[in-house]
Write an enzyme that holds these catalytic residues in place. Structure first.
Site: not given
Length: 148
Positions: A69, A72
């Protein structure tokens, strides 16, 4: 207010009782000796996550993330900055939802990154999406009534 609070060691999973007056003095785990309130982001496994979210009596902010991600990974340094800024009032940790997919299913996580603030065995608030450190700090202060 009680004289002591429970904290789960992120390293060994042992529950520790720490005097409130000693939270800023770098308390250590009675079992493994690692520091409990470092300001660093701890990497949790499923067992330690479940124990800490159930028993910790100091606000615990968990970042639910995955290595693939982009947002993230982009937020990780900001999350760490917020952890340092609130190091004497809250603990910061993360759990990899790719390694532990059951946590996403159990908590109804539909998107990452997602921050969940836990306190005294219950979910207090959620904050979705990548955020700068200042927004993360404000979220924690508001949701847990934490002073800086």
């Amino acid at each position: 207010m009680t004289d002591a609070v429970k904290l789960t060691c992120a390293t060994c999973g042992q529950t520790n009782r720490v005097p409130v007056a000693k939270l800023t003095a770098g308390p250590k785990c009675g079992s493994c000796g690692d520091r409990l309130m470092t300001g660093n982001v701890a990497e949790l496994d499923m067992r330690t996550h479940d124990k800490a979210t159930r028993t910790d009596e100091v606000p615990l902010v968990v970042d639910y993330w995955a290595p693939w991600c982009g947002p993230c990974r982009m937020m990780a340094p900001e999350f760490a900055k917020a952890g340092k800024a609130l190091s004497s009032n809250a603990r910061f940790a993360k759990i990899n939802t790719e390694d532990f997919p059951g946590v996403s299913q159990r908590l109804g996580i539909r998107g990452i990154p997602l921050l969940i603030l836990w306190h005294k065995g219950r979910e207090v608030a959620r904050l979705a999406g990548a955020r700068p450190a200042g927004e993360i700090e404000a979220f924690v202060r508001k949701a847990a009534a934490v002073r800086s």
